[in-house]
Design a protein around this motif. Structure first.
Motif, PDB file in Angstrom:
ATOM      1  N   LEU A   1     -10.526  -2.393  -0.843  1.00 24.23           N
ATOM      2  CA  LEU A   1     -10.344  -2.547   0.599  1.00 24.23           C
ATOM      3  C   LEU A   1     -11.692  -2.794   1.277  1.00 24.23           C
TER       4      LEU A   1
ATOM      5  N   LEU B   1       0.847  -1.187   0.000  1.00 24.37           N
ATOM      6  CA  LEU B   1       0.000   0.000   0.000  1.00 24.37           C
ATOM      7  C   LEU B   1       0.886   1.241   0.000  1.00 24.37           C
TER       8      LEU B   1
ATOM      9  N   VAL C   1      -2.751   5.838   0.962  1.00 22.36           N
ATOM     10  CA  VAL C   1      -3.681   4.822   1.477  1.00 22.36           C
ATOM     11  C   VAL C   1      -3.563   4.754   2.996  1.00 22.36           C
TER      12      VAL C   1
ATOM     13  N   SER D   1      -9.667   3.620  -0.550  1.00 19.75           N
ATOM     14  CA  SER D   1     -10.023   2.726  -1.652  1.00 19.75           C
ATOM     15  C   SER D   1      -9.810   3.372  -3.009  1.00 19.75           C
TER      16      SER D   1
ATOM     17  N   ALA E   1      -6.031   2.857  -3.535  1.00 18.35           N
ATOM     18  CA  ALA E   1      -5.449   1.547  -3.218  1.00 18.35           C
ATOM     19  C   ALA E   1      -5.364   0.680  -4.470  1.00 18.35           C
TER      20      ALA E   1
END
Length: 164
Positions: free
Chosen positions: A30, A6, A10, A23, A26
């Protein structure tokens, strides 16, 4: 199973409890459990580490992804890059995905990486004395008790180590 790295943004969004923002940047979807307030301290530590040195993102906590289903089932990674030949591993599986071998698979993957890293000689785990599930995960990998400590966030822990 894979541990997906990550990024700083994030980590920062997760530390703030903002799953939507995390999200959005990412590399994998997630789950809501990543915004659990109990995980915020970990995300905050990782955000600070990566802000100080972006290269650390390749070492610290990532998302544990089941490659068959594509689901993110937990988090795992090192507490940081090797320090004086040692790395410490941390892992957690979301409650709805426990007892399916994900923690053991994540630990095996991280041990494999530590074995391939020339700067790593010792691998450490710190497990709460009452966390019998994590103790059972670690036991087959040859960890030995080397001491005890009190973690600021997690409280009392038993410290385990093994050669990389």
């Amino acid at each position: 199973m894979a541990v997906v790295h990550l990024s700083g943004p994030v980590f920062a969004a997760l530390a703030d409890g903002d799953l939507a923002a995390a999200s959005a940047v990412a590399p994998v979807p997630l789950p809501p459990g990543f915004a659990d307030p109990g995980w915020a301290a970990v995300w905050g530590m990782r955000a600070a580490q990566v802000a100080a040195d972006p290269a650390v993102a390749a070492w610290v906590t990532g998302a544990v992804r089941d490659l068959d289903s594509g689901l993110v089932v937990g988090r795992a990674g090192f507490h940081g890059p090797p320090d004086r030949g040692m790395v410490e591993i941390g892992y957690a599986v979301l409650p709805e995905h426990r007892r399916r071998g994900y923690a053991r698979a994540a630990l095996a993957a991280l041990l494999d990486r530590s074995h391939r890293e020339p700067d790593v000689r010792v691998v450490r785990l710190s497990i709460a004395p009452h966390n019998t599930a994590s103790q059972a995960v670690a036991r087959p990998f040859g960890f030995r008790v080397v001491g005890e400590q009190v973690d600021e966030v997690d409280g009392p822990e038993v410290v385990y180590e093994r050669d990389a």
